[in-house]
Design a protein around this motif. Structure first.
Motif, PDB file in Angstrom:
ATOM      1  N   LEU A   1      -1.347  12.245   2.480  1.00 28.45           N
ATOM      2  CA  LEU A   1      -0.978  12.848   1.193  1.00 28.45           C
ATOM      3  C   LEU A   1      -2.212  13.402   0.486  1.00 28.45           C
ATOM      4  CD1 LEU A   1       1.570  10.153  -0.022  1.00 28.45           C
ATOM      5  CD2 LEU A   1       2.110  12.497   0.640  1.00 28.45           C
ATOM      6  N   ALA A   2      -3.318  12.691   0.606  1.00 28.21           N
ATOM      7  CA  ALA A   2      -4.559  13.172  -0.007  1.00 28.21           C
ATOM      8  C   ALA A   2      -5.001  14.486   0.630  1.00 28.21           C
ATOM      9  CB  ALA A   2      -5.656  12.119   0.128  1.00 28.21           C
ATOM     10  N   ALA A   3      -4.858  14.570   1.967  1.00 29.41           N
ATOM     11  CA  ALA A   3      -5.224  15.808   2.659  1.00 29.41           C
ATOM     12  C   ALA A   3      -4.309  16.958   2.254  1.00 29.41           C
ATOM     13  CB  ALA A   3      -5.175  15.594   4.169  1.00 29.41           C
ATOM     14  N   LEU A   4      -3.030  16.639   2.035  1.00 27.37           N
ATOM     15  CA  LEU A   4      -2.050  17.670   1.697  1.00 27.37           C
ATOM     16  C   LEU A   4      -2.217  18.177   0.274  1.00 27.37           C
ATOM     17  CD1 LEU A   4       0.536  19.245   2.496  1.00 27.37           C
ATOM     18  CD2 LEU A   4       1.851  17.293   1.652  1.00 27.37           C
TER      19      LEU A   4
ATOM     20  N   LEU B   1      -1.788  10.158  -7.667  1.00 24.90           N
ATOM     21  CA  LEU B   1      -0.793   9.467  -6.868  1.00 24.90           C
ATOM     22  C   LEU B   1      -1.069   7.965  -6.840  1.00 24.90           C
ATOM     23  CD1 LEU B   1       1.643   9.889  -4.868  1.00 24.90           C
ATOM     24  CD2 LEU B   1      -0.066   9.900  -3.055  1.00 24.90           C
ATOM     25  N   LEU B   2      -2.338   7.608  -6.691  1.00 21.71           N
ATOM     26  CA  LEU B   2      -2.708   6.199  -6.668  1.00 21.71           C
ATOM     27  C   LEU B   2      -2.426   5.534  -8.021  1.00 21.71           C
ATOM     28  CD1 LEU B   2      -3.871   4.248  -4.569  1.00 21.71           C
ATOM     29  CD2 LEU B   2      -6.146   4.728  -5.477  1.00 21.71           C
ATOM     30  N   ASP B   3      -2.724   6.249  -9.094  1.00 16.95           N
ATOM     31  CA  ASP B   3      -2.415   5.718 -10.430  1.00 16.95           C
ATOM     32  C   ASP B   3      -0.918   5.493 -10.604  1.00 16.95           C
ATOM     33  OD1 ASP B   3      -5.027   5.620 -11.265  1.00 16.95           O
ATOM     34  OD2 ASP B   3      -5.008   7.587 -12.212  1.00 16.95           O
TER      35      ASP B   3
ATOM     36  N   GLU C   1       0.838  -1.198   0.000  1.00 12.86           N
ATOM     37  CA  GLU C   1       0.000   0.000   0.000  1.00 12.86           C
ATOM     38  C   GLU C   1       0.869   1.243   0.000  1.00 12.86           C
ATOM     39  OE1 GLU C   1      -2.194  -0.121   3.670  1.00 12.86           O
ATOM     40  OE2 GLU C   1      -0.495   0.584   4.865  1.00 12.86           O
ATOM     41  N   ILE C   2       0.293   2.375  -0.410  1.00 12.66           N
ATOM     42  CA  ILE C   2       0.987   3.654  -0.316  1.00 12.66           C
ATOM     43  C   ILE C   2       1.129   4.032   1.151  1.00 12.66           C
ATOM     44  CG2 ILE C   2       0.892   6.124  -0.854  1.00 12.66           C
ATOM     45  CD1 ILE C   2      -0.667   5.516  -3.304  1.00 12.66           C
ATOM     46  N   ALA C   3       2.284   4.517   1.532  1.00 11.00           N
ATOM     47  CA  ALA C   3       2.490   4.975   2.907  1.00 11.00           C
ATOM     48  C   ALA C   3       1.758   6.296   3.123  1.00 11.00           C
ATOM     49  CB  ALA C   3       3.977   5.142   3.189  1.00 11.00           C
ATOM     50  N   ASP C   4       0.948   6.376   4.177  1.00  7.98           N
ATOM     51  CA  ASP C   4       0.240   7.599   4.570  1.00  7.98           C
ATOM     52  C   ASP C   4      -0.540   8.199   3.405  1.00  7.98           C
ATOM     53  OD1 ASP C   4      -0.626   9.563   6.319  1.00  7.98           O
ATOM     54  OD2 ASP C   4       1.041  10.903   5.843  1.00  7.98           O
ATOM     55  N   TYR C   5      -1.309   7.365   2.722  1.00  7.09           N
ATOM     56  CA  TYR C   5      -2.090   7.862   1.583  1.00  7.09           C
ATOM     57  C   TYR C   5      -3.088   8.939   2.008  1.00  7.09           C
ATOM     58  CZ  TYR C   5      -5.405   7.984  -2.267  1.00  7.09           C
ATOM     59  OH  TYR C   5      -6.227   8.413  -3.281  1.00  7.09           O
TER      60      TYR C   5
ATOM     61  N   ILE D   1       3.946  19.675  -8.604  1.00  6.14           N
ATOM     62  CA  ILE D   1       4.554  19.610  -7.278  1.00  6.14           C
ATOM     63  C   ILE D   1       5.227  18.247  -7.110  1.00  6.14           C
ATOM     64  CG2 ILE D   1       4.144  19.684  -4.790  1.00  6.14           C
ATOM     65  CD1 ILE D   1       1.710  21.413  -5.341  1.00  6.14           C
ATOM     66  N   SER D   2       6.500  18.260  -6.707  1.00  9.07           N
ATOM     67  CA  SER D   2       7.230  17.025  -6.499  1.00  9.07           C
ATOM     68  C   SER D   2       6.928  16.486  -5.102  1.00  9.07           C
ATOM     69  CB  SER D   2       8.740  17.264  -6.658  1.00  9.07           C
ATOM     70  OG  SER D   2       9.458  16.072  -6.472  1.00  9.07           O
ATOM     71  N   SER D   3       6.441  15.253  -5.029  1.00 11.26           N
ATOM     72  CA  SER D   3       6.069  14.662  -3.744  1.00 11.26           C
ATOM     73  C   SER D   3       6.695  13.286  -3.597  1.00 11.26           C
ATOM     74  CB  SER D   3       4.543  14.537  -3.633  1.00 11.26           C
ATOM     75  OG  SER D   3       4.171  13.851  -2.453  1.00 11.26           O
ATOM     76  N   PRO D   4       7.310  13.006  -2.452  1.00  6.40           N
ATOM     77  CA  PRO D   4       7.832  11.653  -2.232  1.00  6.40           C
ATOM     78  C   PRO D   4       6.687  10.655  -2.171  1.00  6.40           C
ATOM     79  CG  PRO D   4       7.896  12.918  -0.203  1.00  6.40           C
ATOM     80  CD  PRO D   4       7.509  13.884  -1.287  1.00  6.40           C
ATOM     81  N   ILE D   5       6.941   9.444  -2.575  1.00  8.52           N
ATOM     82  CA  ILE D   5       5.918   8.396  -2.533  1.00  8.52           C
ATOM     83  C   ILE D   5       6.524   7.150  -1.905  1.00  8.52           C
ATOM     84  CG2 ILE D   5       6.448   7.889  -4.963  1.00  8.52           C
ATOM     85  CD1 ILE D   5       3.622   6.732  -5.223  1.00  8.52           C
ATOM     86  N   GLY D   6       6.028   6.788  -0.756  1.00 16.14           N
ATOM     87  CA  GLY D   6       6.536   5.629  -0.048  1.00 16.14           C
ATOM     88  C   GLY D   6       5.537   4.488  -0.073  1.00 16.14           C
ATOM     89  N   TYR D   7       5.912   3.389   0.542  1.00  8.92           N
ATOM     90  CA  TYR D   7       5.029   2.222   0.552  1.00  8.92           C
ATOM     91  C   TYR D   7       5.271   1.408   1.824  1.00  8.92           C
ATOM     92  CZ  TYR D   7       9.166  -0.497  -0.692  1.00  8.92           C
ATOM     93  OH  TYR D   7      10.417  -1.080  -0.673  1.00  8.92           O
TER      94      TYR D   7
END
Length: 406
Positions: free
Chosen positions: A32-35, A44-46, A25-29, A103-109
């Motif tokens: 990130l959605a709230a942000l 992001l999900l795609d 899963e995406i970390a803290d999805y 906007i550049s955003s880190p994406i974790g899992y």
């Protein structure tokens, strides 16, 4: 977005062969959605699914689950060393940030893996172990965890319940029931309290007391509460404007930044006036995180959402704190209401709460009304709204609307 990536049966990458199955899963999805907002969250999900698909080999099998998580079966990967090699490749794929509308955003899992022996009969247990490992990875803020038997020591039943709650949410097994709130003077319906019920596959209906504590301990309460808020607001859009709905919000989530986004989006989508929604919070919430609580309550107050202090009289908040709360309503705990005719002390507490509310310009709701005599005394004392079995129990939405809406 919920389509299968591959159509093959995940349980048969090779009959009788051991292999790892994992859930990622995406970390803290939600954060990130709230942000970034809901539109960027979908992008992001795609991107998450695109990277996961590029990681999977042609001999592997994978599937996007309904909740957006990624289920994978790694053919031929049968020991921890091989899995660590696969995990290293996955980590490289997620080392690059994601571009979200400039906007550049880190994406974790987070990933939870479990070794599956290839026996069809153990597939459900393997997936349960994957979810347990995933929760361990999330809890430890690690990219990946492999299921270890010690994860399960002493928590078999609770872990199974958490897993069932997550699946119940995905399958739509939760329902909102509605208990009517009555205007004290006119004895007419002015709204309802939304109460969750779990309609299990075995036809049993479970009450919140049977699962809410576990949901709160393991974080499942968050998506459950967002579902309740969205569902209640959607229902309000179908009711006359004179009716409102109150929803209980767990203390931890009232301090969650995401609640503002959830409410703003749902109220806008369904065109519901915010003052028709009341959030019930417990008095005990005022004991800790007071400054953060005040900021959040003031924000909700500015939005127009109503705030009710639930079970008032059972907590330990000071009047100095209480006088600053931007609350609209006090809800007298039913323990006092149900015994007030037999206990002078409980009657005195009810009178004091009503007097306090009047002095602060708040309305008063008395729950636990079970007979006409209690309703009459509460009316004489100045309570604004009444709720309890004397008027009606919590009803499925169809029955509630036949009786009070249509």
């Amino acid at each position: 977005m919920n389509q299968d990536v591959h159509k093959e049966n995940l349980e048969k990458p090779g009959v009788g062969t051991a292999h790892y199955i994992g859930i990622i899963e995406i970390a803290d999805y939600d954060g990130l959605a709230a942000l970034h907002g809901p539109a960027s969250a979908l992008l992001l999900l795609d991107e998450f699914h695109r990277r996961m698909t590029s990681w999977v080999r042609p001999i592997d099998q994978s599937k996007i689950l309904k909740d957006g998580r990624f289920l994978v079966s790694l053919s031929g990967v049968a020991d921890d060393a091989q899995l660590q090699l696969a995990a290293a490749k996955l980590e490289r794929l997620f080392s690059q940030p994601c571009e979200l509308m400039g906007i550049s955003s880190p994406i974790g899992y987070h990933a939870g893996f479990c070794l599956h022996k290839g026996d069809q009969s153990t597939s459900e247990k393997t997936l349960l172990h994957c979810r347990i490992a995933l929760r361990q990875a999330r809890k430890a803020a690690l990219p990946m965890q492999i299921f270890q038997q010690e994860f399960q020591v002493g928590i078999d039943d609770e872990s199974r319940l958490v897993d069932e709650l997550e699946q119940a949410l995905e399958r739509g097994e939760f329902r909102l029931y509605y208990q009517v709130k009555i205007h004290t003077g006119y004895r007419t319906a002015i709204g309802a309290e939304a109460l969750m019920r779990w309609h299990c596959p075995n036809k049993k209906v479970m009450m919140p007391g049977q699962f809410i504590d576990v949901a709160e301990r393991h974080g499942v309460i968050r998506p459950m509460t967002w579902w309740v808020l969205k569902s209640a607001i959607a229902r309000l859009s179908k009711w006359p404007e004179a009716l409102g709905i109150s929803v209980n919000v767990p203390p931890s989530l009232l301090l969650d930044d995401e609640i503002i986004t959830v409410l703003e989006d749902a109220l806008a989508i369904y065109s519901v006036a915010p003052e028709r929604l009341t959030l019930e919070i417990t008095e005990n919430l005022m004991i800790s995180d007071y400054e953060q609580l005040m900021l959040r309550l003031n924000k909700l107050h500015q939005m127009g959402v109503r705030i009710s202090i639930d079970d008032f009289g059972t907590g330990y908040s000071s009047l100095a704190q209480f006088r600053s709360l931007p609350a609209h309503e006090l809800k007298i705990d039913k323990g006092f209401v149900m015994t007030m005719l037999d206990s002078d002390k409980d009657l005195a507490i009810v009178k004091a709460v009503i007097g306090l509310a009047r002095n602060f310009g708040m309305r008063v709701v008395a729950e636990g009304v079970e007979d006409e005599a209690t309703a009459k005394v509460l009316s004489e004392l100045g309570a604004d709204q009444l709720q309890g079995f004397f008027f009606d129990k919590a009803l499925p939405v169809e029955d509630f609307e036949k009786r009070y809406v249509n």
